[in-house]
Design an enzyme around this catalytic site. Sequence first.
Site, PDB file in Angstrom:
ATOM      1  CE1 TYR A 163      -4.162   1.521   0.034  1.00 31.99           C
ATOM      2  CE2 TYR A 163      -4.607  -0.701   0.861  1.00 31.99           C
ATOM      3  CZ  TYR A 163      -5.047   0.493   0.296  1.00 31.99           C
ATOM      4  OH  TYR A 163      -6.369   0.639  -0.007  1.00 31.99           O
TER       5      TYR A 163
ATOM      6  CD  GLU B  58      -4.488   5.735   1.170  1.00 33.92           C
ATOM      7  OE1 GLU B  58      -4.247   6.460   2.152  1.00 33.92           O
ATOM      8  OE2 GLU B  58      -5.600   5.205   0.975  1.00 33.92           O
TER       9      GLU B  58
ATOM     10  NE  ARG C  63      -6.940  -3.553 -19.784  1.00 31.85           N
ATOM     11  CZ  ARG C  63      -7.231  -3.306 -21.069  1.00 31.85           C
ATOM     12  NH1 ARG C  63      -6.510  -3.872 -22.030  1.00 31.85           N
ATOM     13  NH2 ARG C  63      -8.218  -2.515 -21.400  1.00 31.85           N
TER      14      ARG C  63
ATOM     15  CG  ASP D  65      -8.060  10.806 -24.351  1.00 30.13           C
ATOM     16  OD1 ASP D  65      -7.111  10.007 -24.534  1.00 30.13           O
ATOM     17  OD2 ASP D  65      -9.148  10.456 -23.864  1.00 30.13           O
TER      18      ASP D  65
ATOM     19  CE  LYS E  46      -7.205   2.412 -25.858  1.00 29.80           C
ATOM     20  NZ  LYS E  46      -7.237   2.962 -24.498  1.00 29.80           N
TER      21      LYS E  46
ATOM     22  CB  THR F  56      -4.555   3.878 -22.153  1.00 28.18           C
ATOM     23  OG1 THR F  56      -4.337   3.890 -23.577  1.00 28.18           O
ATOM     24  CG2 THR F  56      -6.001   4.233 -21.874  1.00 28.18           C
TER      25      THR F  56
END
Length: 424
Positions: free
Chosen positions: A62, A64, A243, A208, A237, A234
């Site tokens: 974790y 954060e 991903r 984008d 692609k 992203t």
Amino acid sequence: MGESTPYPAAVLDTVGAVDPDVRDALAAERRRQDDTVVLIASENIASPAVMAASGSWFTNKYAEGYPGKRYYGGCQHLDACEDLARQRACELFGADHANVQPHSGTQANLEVYGAVLKPGDTILSMSLDHGGHLSHGHPVNFVGQVFRIVRYGVRREDERLDIDEVARVAHAEKPRLIVCGASAYSRTIDFEAFARIAKEVGAYLLADIAHIAGLVAAGLHPSPVPHADFVTTTTHKTLRGPRGGMVLCKGEHKKALDKSVFPGQQGGPLGHVVAAKAVAFKEALAPAFRDYQRAVIANAARLAERLAARGYRVVSGGTDNHLFLMDLGPRDLTGQAAETALDAVGITVNKNMIPYDPRKPMDPSGIRIGTPTVTTRGMGLAEMDQIADLIDRALTARADPAASAAVREQVQALCARFPLWGGA
């Protein structure tokens, strides 16, 4: 990319010892990818190194916050990976700042909106049926419910982006943010022209580039980074990574963007995916990546050309990037029927609306075709000729089981010549 057996086999053995059902699903998916000509423009094949990092020990951590400013102890090694990912992303795209924590392209867009917009603000973006994306604002999407959305599109006569319409709508509507970039547009985007319009009306500009990021990184498509306030993408692609998503921005927006990502909209980042992004960006900085992207573009142009020669209508007449749309209305076919017929022979595409489509999104007039995955497998221009022939035969003989079976055999033979991870 190396041999195709050891890493997946180890995964199957490990999972199978605990959960045979999931192992079987993984094995079946591996076979599907092995035996299928994947022409989905938003998919690719991640390298063994990227896949290994995305399944690494960082899955357990974790973290954060940001490097050096975490809410948990023991983050020093993930800090190193996140710093590498940010530095490499900035080097790859020439950006001032990169936030590599977004979980997806949609999440990246939402986090830009959160950095500079308030509910009810106006966003000017491309219509979904002209090539835009749900996260750019649509009534069925959260974005369309929170912000006021106004649209621009492509011209009927040539199906190319109408920059004059963009300027007209921008001056009339005075948007707070203009979004450029698309998920189904095959032509070069003039980011400088969008920036000029945004400046004229006092709007922020978000580019984008989720689909074309690899082409931009390789210098084969104009970059929005010098012109846009924010650039989202992203990483899976044309970038050929895990991903996930990412936001690049000008230095003046760094504080607002990072606050919007965390604690504004996300909790702990997916550290294993951040590490895989770092690996993917290093791969993209290598000279071979530019050669790969050049082949992606050449393959898309060749495939579009060969399908047009067989009488299919290619939207806008061709492509400048990795994808194109094919209008099946003149062939008395729907996009759904074509997707189903092609899937039956082992060719995967997705149904897609075309500009001014008279049909509905779930049963549109077109299909979207892209070449990142087949290019990663090592296929070239000769294979694009063969794939065009296979597509034509599959669609023409869709009601003939024997003819479809013959096409399926040839698809499998083609795939056997180009194993996963064998082409780049």
